[in-house]
Structure formats: structure tokens, C-alpha cells
Design an enzyme around this catalytic site. Structure first.
Site, mmCIF file in Angstrom:
data_model
loop_
_atom_site.group_PDB
_atom_site.id
_atom_site.type_symbol
_atom_site.label_atom_id
_atom_site.label_comp_id
_atom_site.label_asym_id
_atom_site.label_seq_id
_atom_site.Cartn_x
_atom_site.Cartn_y
_atom_site.Cartn_z
ATOM 1 N N GLY A 121 0.838 -1.190 0.000
ATOM 2 C CA GLY A 121 0.000 0.000 0.000
ATOM 3 C C GLY A 121 0.868 1.234 0.000
ATOM 4 N N MET A 171 2.156 4.968 1.613
ATOM 5 C CA MET A 171 2.441 5.413 2.975
ATOM 6 C C MET A 171 1.125 5.782 3.664
ATOM 7 S SD MET A 171 5.801 7.812 2.271
ATOM 8 C CE MET A 171 4.922 8.765 1.028
ATOM 9 N N ASP A 172 1.128 5.706 4.965
ATOM 10 C CA ASP A 172 -0.033 6.109 5.774
ATOM 11 C C ASP A 172 -1.226 5.166 5.682
ATOM 12 O OD1 ASP A 172 0.883 8.239 7.172
ATOM 13 O OD2 ASP A 172 -0.082 9.783 5.963
ATOM 14 N N CYS A 173 -1.036 3.942 5.173
ATOM 15 C CA CYS A 173 -2.179 3.027 5.075
ATOM 16 C C CYS A 173 -2.146 1.952 6.157
ATOM 17 C CB CYS A 173 -2.247 2.394 3.683
ATOM 18 S SG CYS A 173 -0.956 1.187 3.353
ATOM 19 N N LYS A 230 0.612 -0.161 7.232
ATOM 20 C CA LYS A 230 1.395 -1.382 7.032
ATOM 21 C C LYS A 230 2.120 -1.809 8.312
ATOM 22 C CE LYS A 230 3.731 0.388 3.666
ATOM 23 N NZ LYS A 230 3.020 1.687 3.710
ATOM 24 N N ASP A 248 9.131 -5.895 7.773
ATOM 25 C CA ASP A 248 8.609 -4.561 7.496
ATOM 26 C C ASP A 248 9.580 -3.790 6.602
ATOM 27 O OD1 ASP A 248 6.588 -2.686 7.708
ATOM 28 O OD2 ASP A 248 7.472 -1.713 9.458
ATOM 29 N N GLU A 249 9.059 -2.763 5.909
ATOM 30 C CA GLU A 249 9.845 -1.956 4.967
ATOM 31 C C GLU A 249 10.528 -2.847 3.939
ATOM 32 O OE1 GLU A 249 9.298 1.066 5.102
ATOM 33 O OE2 GLU A 249 8.782 1.551 7.173
ATOM 34 N N ALA A 250 9.796 -3.834 3.453
ATOM 35 C CA ALA A 250 10.372 -4.839 2.561
ATOM 36 C C ALA A 250 10.747 -4.284 1.196
ATOM 37 C CB ALA A 250 9.388 -6.003 2.394
ATOM 38 N N GLN A 251 10.257 -3.091 0.869
ATOM 39 C CA GLN A 251 10.638 -2.505 -0.411
ATOM 40 C C GLN A 251 12.136 -2.228 -0.482
ATOM 41 O OE1 GLN A 251 8.760 -0.930 1.844
ATOM 42 N NE2 GLN A 251 9.522 1.148 2.197
#
Length: 239
Positions: free
Chosen positions: A9, A11-13, A15, A86-89
Site C-alpha cells: 500500500g 504510505m499512511d495506510c 502497514k 517490514d519496509e520490505a521494499q
């Protein structure tokens, strides 16, 4: 059967909030897991949510090998049933392949959370590999909103409140910096980098909340929606 699931998603959704909730739920049922993150807003070795939730995590670096991380812990007798990533991008494609291998060969559930595309609407390499390999890609139902109230679909990077389209793919910044006009740098100070979620219309026109606020203060009452190129601070060129 274990799964590799990519929760994606803007940002701000929510995750990171969901990542922490899933970790809590699995631990409450007696499962053992490892939390991983990279470049979290709260600093290294943390997973934090904008709602104020925060916990420790293993910081992922360019040299992190997820296979070794899990095998080492299991060899020591530690139970590892799942991974929260988390922050998998920001993970490399090779690291995503390591996660897929853990699912297939060690039966470890992997729950990855990340942004799909960067501020130029280009896929992050880690997110692209996750989309290619994941058993499921799940778009989060909590919708981030553009300043205009529409559903936000794009992540924009701002420098002193002005949307930019060039620069390194990864630059540390936060959403709050982009939304607060007072956060803009002044003469003699370094530029302030921020991020903002925008609907497609305002992303394409490069109209940020800061820019819209300036135009509103100038009482630009027009019978159509103002293009960002009419705002000198947009970085665009008026024709």
C-alpha cells in the site's frame, strides 16, 4: 502450508501497524517469530507505527542473509515459525528469494510489508521481486487520503514543500514534514525532505498540500482546477 504474503500500500495506510498486530496475534498463539525492518522512521532495529506503536526488530542490511538468520536461531534451539518483514521494499531481490526459499524448504511463514512504487512511480526492486514470487499480494484496505480528500494512490517526495521527480530512490524523510509548511527550510538551512500521499490527479499535476495552501492564500479563484505549473513553487514551467 507456509506462505509468502506481501501486504502492500501507499504510505499512511497502516502497514507497520498491521505488521505489529500480526506479530502479536501469532505470539499469543504460542508461535515463535523474528521481526525484521530496514530504514524505519524511529531509527535502526525498530518497527514503529504512526499510531505510536513501536517495538524492537532486527535491522536488515545489504549483507543480511535471511536463510542464515533462521538456520542459526533454529540451531540454537529457538523456535522460528514466521517472519515479520517490514519496509520490505528496501530489501534486495536476492533477499526476497531467500525469504521464498525459507517458505518452501523450511515451512516458515513470511509476512512482508512494504510500498510498491517509489516517488517516481517506479517499482522498488524488492517490491517487484515480492510481486513476482509471493503466494499472495494483498493491498491494504485502509485507504490513505490525498489532501483533497480523494483516495491517495501515489507517494510523492517533497523538498521544502515542493514535489520533486529526481533524486536517489531511497532518501530518509517523513510524511509529517511534507504536510507542515513550517517545516520548509529557510536560507542557510539544509533543504527538508518529506513525503506525501497524493491522488493520481494531484500527483500528475504536482500539487502538494503545501502548494495548495499557498494557492488558497493567494485567492486564486478560477473556474477550473489550477495546474501546479501555475504555482511558482511547483518546480514546473508555465507555458
Amino acid at each position: 502450508m507456509a506462505e509468502l504474503v506481501f501486504f502492500s500500500g501507499t504510505m499512511d495506510c497502516g502497514k507497520s501497524t498491521l505488521a505489529l498486530q500480526m506479530d502479536y496475534n501469532h505470539r499469543a498463539r504460542g508461535r515463535g517469530g523474528i521481526r525484521f525492518s530496514r530504514n524505519d522512521r524511529a531509527g535502526g532495529s525498530r518497527i514503529s507505527s504512526r499510531l505510536g506503536l513501536e517495538t524492537d526488530a532486527v535491522e536488515v542490511t545489504d549483507h543480511t542473509d535471511f536463510w542464515d538468520e533462521v538456520v542459526t536461531r533454529r540451531t540454537r534451539g529457538q523456535r522460528v515459525d514466521y517472519l515479520i518483514c517490514d519496509e520490505a521494499q528496501f530489501y534486495s531481490p536476492l533477499q526476497v528469494e531467500q525469504l521464498a526459499r525459507l517458505v518452501d524448504e523450511v515451512d516458515v511463514d513470511v509476512f512482508a510489508f512494504g510500498i510498491t512504487a517509489d516517488f517516481r512511480t517506479r517499482l522498488f526492486p524488492g517490491s517487484q521481486r515480492l510481486i513476482e514470487l509471493a503466494d499472495r499480494v494483498q493491498v491494504l484496505q485502509v485507504e490513505a487520503l490525498c489532501w483533497c480528500g480523494r483516495r491517495a494512490t501515489h507517494n510523492a517526495r517533497t523538498v521544502d514543500g515542493v514535489m520533486v521527480m529526481e533524486g536517489a530512490q531511497v532518501v530518509v524523510g517523513d510524511v509529517d514534514m511534507a504536510l507542515d509548511p513550517a517545516a520548509a527550510g529557510t536560507e542557510g538551512q539544509l533543504p527538508v525532505v518529506g513525503y506525501e500521499t497524493l491522488c493520481r490527479r494531484h500527483y500528475m499535476r504536482r500539487v502538494t498540500a503545501h502548494g495548495a495552501n499557498i494557492m488558497a492564500q493567494q485567492d486564486q479563484l478560477l473556474p477550473f482546477e489550477t495546474d501546479a505549473c501555475l504555482w511558482r513553487g511547483s518546480g514546473g514551467t508555465a507555458s
